[in-house]
Write a protein that holds these residues in place. Structure first.
Motif, mmCIF file in Angstrom:
data_model
loop_
_atom_site.group_PDB
_atom_site.id
_atom_site.type_symbol
_atom_site.label_atom_id
_atom_site.label_comp_id
_atom_site.label_asym_id
_atom_site.label_seq_id
_atom_site.Cartn_x
_atom_site.Cartn_y
_atom_site.Cartn_z
ATOM 1 N N ASN A 109 0.812 -1.213 0.000
ATOM 2 C CA ASN A 109 0.000 0.000 0.000
ATOM 3 C C ASN A 109 0.843 1.259 0.000
ATOM 4 N N THR A 110 2.066 1.172 0.432
ATOM 5 C CA THR A 110 2.926 2.352 0.542
ATOM 6 C C THR A 110 4.116 2.284 -0.411
ATOM 7 N N THR A 111 4.052 1.461 -1.420
ATOM 8 C CA THR A 111 5.166 1.294 -2.357
ATOM 9 C C THR A 111 4.697 1.606 -3.768
ATOM 10 N N LEU A 112 5.396 2.500 -4.424
ATOM 11 C CA LEU A 112 5.138 2.852 -5.816
ATOM 12 C C LEU A 112 6.180 2.175 -6.696
ATOM 13 N N VAL A 113 5.742 1.618 -7.799
ATOM 14 C CA VAL A 113 6.630 0.987 -8.775
ATOM 15 C C VAL A 113 6.649 1.872 -10.015
ATOM 16 N N ILE A 114 7.831 2.306 -10.410
ATOM 17 C CA ILE A 114 7.993 3.225 -11.542
ATOM 18 C C ILE A 114 8.906 2.582 -12.573
ATOM 19 N N HIS A 115 8.412 2.510 -13.804
ATOM 20 C CA HIS A 115 9.207 1.990 -14.916
ATOM 21 C C HIS A 115 9.224 3.028 -16.034
ATOM 22 N N PRO A 116 10.293 3.818 -16.138
ATOM 23 C CA PRO A 116 10.392 4.785 -17.240
ATOM 24 C C PRO A 116 10.868 4.093 -18.516
ATOM 25 N N GLY A 117 9.959 3.849 -19.432
ATOM 26 C CA GLY A 117 10.297 3.167 -20.669
ATOM 27 C C GLY A 117 10.716 4.127 -21.765
ATOM 28 N N SER A 118 10.947 3.586 -22.962
ATOM 29 C CA SER A 118 11.387 4.409 -24.083
ATOM 30 C C SER A 118 10.285 5.332 -24.577
ATOM 31 N N ASN A 119 9.040 4.891 -24.467
ATOM 32 C CA ASN A 119 7.930 5.645 -25.037
ATOM 33 C C ASN A 119 6.891 6.050 -24.001
ATOM 34 N N SER A 120 6.836 5.355 -22.876
ATOM 35 C CA SER A 120 5.788 5.608 -21.895
ATOM 36 C C SER A 120 6.340 5.440 -20.489
ATOM 37 N N TYR A 156 10.451 15.152 -25.136
ATOM 38 C CA TYR A 156 10.492 13.798 -24.569
ATOM 39 C C TYR A 156 11.659 13.722 -23.589
ATOM 40 N N PRO A 157 11.410 13.806 -22.282
ATOM 41 C CA PRO A 157 12.524 13.801 -21.314
ATOM 42 C C PRO A 157 13.204 12.446 -21.155
ATOM 43 N N ILE A 158 12.486 11.339 -21.420
ATOM 44 C CA ILE A 158 13.033 9.996 -21.221
ATOM 45 C C ILE A 158 13.082 9.268 -22.558
ATOM 46 N N VAL A 159 14.223 8.718 -22.905
ATOM 47 C CA VAL A 159 14.397 7.922 -24.117
ATOM 48 C C VAL A 159 15.267 6.720 -23.787
ATOM 49 N N LYS A 160 15.331 5.784 -24.709
ATOM 50 C CA LYS A 160 16.241 4.634 -24.615
ATOM 51 C C LYS A 160 16.061 3.848 -23.332
ATOM 52 N N GLY A 161 14.822 3.617 -22.962
ATOM 53 C CA GLY A 161 14.538 2.714 -21.859
ATOM 54 C C GLY A 161 14.971 3.197 -20.501
ATOM 55 N N GLY A 162 14.847 4.500 -20.209
ATOM 56 C CA GLY A 162 15.131 4.971 -18.871
ATOM 57 C C GLY A 162 16.250 5.978 -18.778
ATOM 58 N N SER A 163 16.882 6.346 -19.892
ATOM 59 C CA SER A 163 17.944 7.349 -19.885
ATOM 60 C C SER A 163 17.360 8.716 -20.221
ATOM 61 N N PHE A 164 17.989 9.754 -19.709
ATOM 62 C CA PHE A 164 17.536 11.106 -19.995
ATOM 63 C C PHE A 164 17.913 11.507 -21.418
ATOM 64 N N ASN A 165 17.073 12.293 -22.021
ATOM 65 C CA ASN A 165 17.240 12.686 -23.416
ATOM 66 C C ASN A 165 18.177 13.894 -23.496
ATOM 67 N N VAL A 216 12.780 0.788 -11.929
ATOM 68 C CA VAL A 216 13.306 -0.166 -12.905
ATOM 69 C C VAL A 216 14.266 0.572 -13.821
ATOM 70 N N ILE A 217 15.476 0.025 -13.997
ATOM 71 C CA ILE A 217 16.503 0.638 -14.839
ATOM 72 C C ILE A 217 16.903 -0.346 -15.940
ATOM 73 N N PRO A 218 17.529 0.119 -17.032
ATOM 74 C CA PRO A 218 17.951 -0.798 -18.103
ATOM 75 C C PRO A 218 19.035 -1.761 -17.637
ATOM 76 N N ASP A 219 19.252 -2.807 -18.435
ATOM 77 C CA ASP A 219 20.310 -3.777 -18.123
ATOM 78 C C ASP A 219 21.687 -3.144 -18.287
ATOM 79 N N LEU A 220 21.929 -2.535 -19.438
ATOM 80 C CA LEU A 220 23.158 -1.773 -19.658
ATOM 81 C C LEU A 220 22.858 -0.314 -19.314
ATOM 82 N N PHE A 221 22.876 -0.003 -18.036
ATOM 83 C CA PHE A 221 22.484 1.313 -17.568
ATOM 84 C C PHE A 221 23.676 2.262 -17.593
ATOM 85 N N GLU A 222 23.354 3.551 -17.620
ATOM 86 C CA GLU A 222 24.358 4.599 -17.504
ATOM 87 C C GLU A 222 24.333 5.102 -16.063
ATOM 88 N N LYS A 223 25.437 4.966 -15.367
ATOM 89 C CA LYS A 223 25.470 5.256 -13.935
ATOM 90 C C LYS A 223 25.111 6.702 -13.631
#
Length: 868
Positions: free
Chosen positions: A248-259, A384-393, A437-444
């Motif tokens: 009830n107190t946990t939010l799950v956020i997944h910034p995808g490439s398009n949504s 579009y602030p978010i692109v490429k599966g969770g990276s900033f544009n 949620v972050i990409p597999d090959l993430f940018e630190k």
């Protein structure tokens, strides 16, 4: 003492101690008679001399044992009374002195004579209150001194030396550095969990959830008490695996490439919103990027390279239809073109248009998500602030600064949380935790910026991160070795997961996705004389139509690929809707087939005007680097590097060279990790999807466990919105079976690889141990020839074994798994993160504001499932 005590012998066998005649001087006799002991210096000298003369350690230990037993039993021994000593007459009881006058004095004189020659046997030599004789303590002290001298000599030899003087004078407010403590030279500092702040806090959080924790620390028990759910609190205390109330107190956020997908962990599905923001042009003060001013529509005329790849795709489609014995109409293209040329529109009144879109043309404020897509580009700038599966544009020229970019992201997230589904105010964010949620090959640098935004700026209680591929396995409920294929809007990502860990060398990021399928499908329709010839998909209404057509009509189902009659509604802001009829043939399968022929995507992007880079924004958010070497600090994947260098296993017909390359994979992996990378690789990865999957699985097995190959091929899990094409799993299975090398297709390959690896290792060890050094070019060449001979012999035996089987049982099966329970593959990743958010393990992954303030990004190496 009583006679009964005196008559009981302590030792069954008498001990004969050689007694020599006393020839000491009178001073020693007088000192012994009055009960005086030697000074410590005299005792040490006698002990050293005696140890050099006799050196009988075993006899000393036996004597000490006898003396200790006698002291504990309180009885007489052949060496004298254990409870009495010279010089202790004043402390003895009067009764004992009266009873044993004559005998005791005689025994005391005898024992004193013996102790003069052997003072280490004298019980009076033991320190007060201790049972250890002085000679043992002295022996230990000398040993410690000798060990310390030897240790100091070794430290000085390796360059570590204690310096007493301070050579740093105090300057200003800075104090001189404190010298290292000598006792910590060989300590276990930061090698135990209790010595790390983050791990200590994690242990307290796990073992003592009833006690109020530190500030910003997630405390489920307090939240339950505030809500009055005492029954659920008692139930949760007995449940060690899942705490359902915590969702009830946990939010799950997944910034995808398009949504952007946001939801509570308890929800069945997330709230999906397009990750875009519409900014009125009046707010930008006429600072509009050039690519926003000059938009070009797609034309039917394409370069020769584009047409050649399209012809190759058509040939592949016809071969597939012929293999499955499906008939292809010879004049299908002529039918489509002739019908589309004469197709006329039908006007639709607004009251009959049930799916009418209310376009936004008034630039009065900012719009987010779906509302932003309805904004006219004549009055708004869509960012579009978010692109490429969770990276900033950061490459977009639409942003003037990093604050401008972060403002769009926080505004978009706050817009979602203010919606009727959540109804959260900014002041309530401190009561909620976030699983990101972050990409597999993430940018630190991007991940750390996003975490800092959630904790510091938006003031969430705590944040935990997990990778996309691992979240996909959680969502699908798969615990075995799995190859995850995530087809997003702008990228396609591949990674192998085993035992809850994403294998680093299997991660591949392909720079094409479902948006490229949309663009190609629109271009193929225009080349088939689509009735809407002035169609510009760069506009809001044009892109909306292209997405709708792709979603409804693209397919991989062979039986549905024929001349089909469809219709669409043309909706333009400010104009009346029009309905058109049109025909299609192989365009519906050629567009998604670009996943296996990505060269056509590269040709299409080269035709378009490339977007300029935002150097100012890239300087404000630089790539992560090592603070000591200045090398790039992000994850490195062997599979990604080989795809960029076009060193793929698929397509290589020489099995001997391929086997040599497979056996050389560990050394190539070491070279990659040791490589000094100072600049990022900006090349685009256009490797075909099926070849990239084979590359990922092969490198995952070679670097981890080659016997897992069968499990990876049997569990290829496809997710992402781009995988919603019908019959995608069937064509992917066929393409992998077609392009997978023959040597990698058999179940006996793992045994061959293990056997060859052992033989090559033995050969190298024999050369180094038997023939000495092998640094010369001749020795290296001889070693290489020996290895090649072994590989050729084993390869010939392997071919004979395969050919003798004469059946299909030796082929590794390929199985593409659909999402479970008819779950939308686009939200499968979010679903897996929500599963993790309800497991008690997530308490160990949360990092709080206090953690971030004290340690910063260093805390992530203790708060992640993976190696950060």
């Amino acid at each position: 003492m009583s006679q009964e005590a005196e008559s009981e012998p302590v030792y069954e066998e008498p001990i004969d101690i050689p007694l020599e005649e006393e020839d000491d001087d009178d001073e020693d006799d007088e000192a012994d008679e009055v009960g005086e002991s030697h000074t410590p210096s005299t005792t040490q000298q006698k002990l050293r001399a005696e140890a050099e003369a006799h050196g009988d350690a075993d006899e000393d230990e036996d004597m000490d044992t006898m003396h200790a037993n006698a002291s504990r039993s309180g009885t007489s021994t052949p060496l004298g009374n254990a409870n009495t000593a010279a010089g202790d007459d004043d402390e003895m009881d009067d009764d004992e002195l009266d009873d044993d006058d004559g005998d005791e004095n005689n025994k005391k004189r005898d024992s004193q004579g013996k102790f003069k020659k052997y003072p280490k046997l004298d019980p009076a030599k033991a320190p007060p209150g201790k049972k250890v004789p002085l000679h043992l303590l002295e022996k230990r002290r000398l040993g410690r001194i000798k060990a310390a001298e030897e240790f100091a000599r070794k430290l000085k030899k390796i360059g570590i030396e204690k310096v007493e003087t301070n050579t740093l004078p105090p300057t200003g407010l800075f104090q001189p550095m404190i010298l290292i403590n000598q006792k910590n030279y060989s300590s276990d500092y930061l090698k135990k969990d209790e010595q790390v702040f983050a791990l200590r806090d994690r242990k307290v959080l796990r073992n003592n959830t009833q006690v109020p924790s530190m500030a910003n620390t997630p405390d489920v028990a307090d939240l339950k008490r505030e809500n009055g759910n005492t029954t659920e609190l008692n139930e949760a205390a007995g449940d060690e695996d899942i705490d359902l109330s915590d969702a009830n107190t946990t939010l799950v956020i997944h910034p995808g490439s398009n949504s952007l997908k946001v939801g509570f962990a308890k929800d069945e599905s997330p709230f999906v919103i397009p990750s875009c923001v519409a900014i009125p042009k009046s707010e930008l003060h006429n600072q509009i990027p050039m690519d926003q001013k000059n938009q070009t529509c797609y034309t039917r005329d394409q370069p020769t390279e584009f047409e050649e790849i399209k012809a190759e795709m058509q040939h592949s489609f016809r071969e597939r239809m012929r293999f499955y014995k499906r008939k292809v109409q010879p004049n299908a293209h002529e039918q489509v073109i002739n019908f589309n040329k004469v197709s006329k529109p039908e006007l639709i009144e607004d009251k009959n248009d049930y799916n009418r879109i209310n376009w936004i043309t008034t630039p009065d404020r900012r719009y987010y998500g779906a509302d932003a897509l309805r904004c006219s580009k004549d009055h708004f700038v869509i960012r579009y602030p978010i692109v490429k599966g969770g990276s900033f544009n950061i490459a977009s020229p639409d942003y003037r600064s990093l604050q401008d970019l972060m403002g769009d992201f926080t505004g978009l997230l706050e817009h979602v949380l203010r919606s009727p589904r959540f109804q959260l105010k900014r002041s309530q964010f401190a009561q909620y935790k976030v699983v990101l949620v972050i990409p597999d090959l993430f940018e630190k640098s991007h991940v750390e910026t996003l975490i800092r935004c959630l904790i510091t700026e938006m003031q969430f209680q705590a944040v935990a991160i997990m990778q996309e591929s691992l979240a996909t396995c959680y969502g699908a409920g798969i615990s075995t070795s799995t190859c995850v294929v995530n087809i997003g809007a702008t990228q396609t990502r591949i990674a192998c997961v085993d035992e809850g860990t994403v294998l680093q060398d299997s991660c591949i990021t392909l720079d094409y996705g479902s948006d490229d399928i949309t663009k190609l499908f629109a271009l193929f329709l225009l080349q088939s004389e689509f009735p809407y010839q002035d169609w510009d998909i760069e506009t809001a209404h044009g892109w909306h139509l292209a997405e709708e057509l792709k979603k409804n009509y693209t397919t991989f189902q062979d039986a549905n690929v024929t001349v089909q009659l469809y219709n669409f509604i043309k909706r333009i802001p400010g104009q009346q809707a029009e309905k058109f009829d049109f025909k299609v043939f192989d365009e519906v399968i050629l567009a998604p087939l670009s996943l296996f022929y990505p060269g056509i995507v590269a040709q299409l992007r080269n035709e378009l005007k490339p977007r300029s880079q935002n150097e100012k924004l890239e300087s404000e958010l630089p790539i992560s680097r090592d603070i000591f070497t200045d090398n790039l600090d992000d994850w490195r994947s062997l599979s990604q590097t080989e795809c960029l260098d076009n060193q793929l296993y698929c397509g290589n017909q020489d099995e001997f060279q391929m086997l040599c390359k497979l056996l050389d994979a560990p050394s190539r992996l070491d070279e990659l990790q040791a490589e000094n990378r100072l600049e990022p690789d900006i090349r685009q990865n256009y490797a075909p999807l099926e070849k990239a999957i084979v590359q990922s699985i092969t490198n995952a097995c070679l670097s981890f466990d080659v016997s897992k190959m069968s499990s990876f091929y049997s569990n290829i899990l496809v997710c992402g919105g781009g995988s919603n094409v019908p019959a995608f799993d069937f064509i992917l299975t066929d393409r992998i079976n077609i392009w997978r090398p023959r040597i990698l297709s058999h179940t006996s390959f793992p045994d061959l690889y293990k056997k060859l690896s052992k033989q090559i290792k033995d050969i190298k060890n024999s050369v180094k141990n038997g023939e000495g050094k092998s640094n010369g070019p001749q020795e290296d060449e001889q070693l290489k020839e020996k290895v090649q001979e072994v590989i050729k012999k084993e390869l010939e035996r392997y071919h004979e074994l395969i050919e003798s089987q004469n059946n299909a049982d030796h082929t590794l099966p390929v199985s593409v798994l659909p999402p479970p329970r008819d779950l939308d593959p686009a939200i499968l990743i979010w679903k897996g993160a929500s599963v993790l958010a309800q497991i008690k393990l997530v308490e160990e992954l949360y990092l709080t504001g206090a953690d971030w303030d004290i340690h910063g990004s260093r805390i992530l190496q203790y708060k992640c499932i993976f190696t950060y």
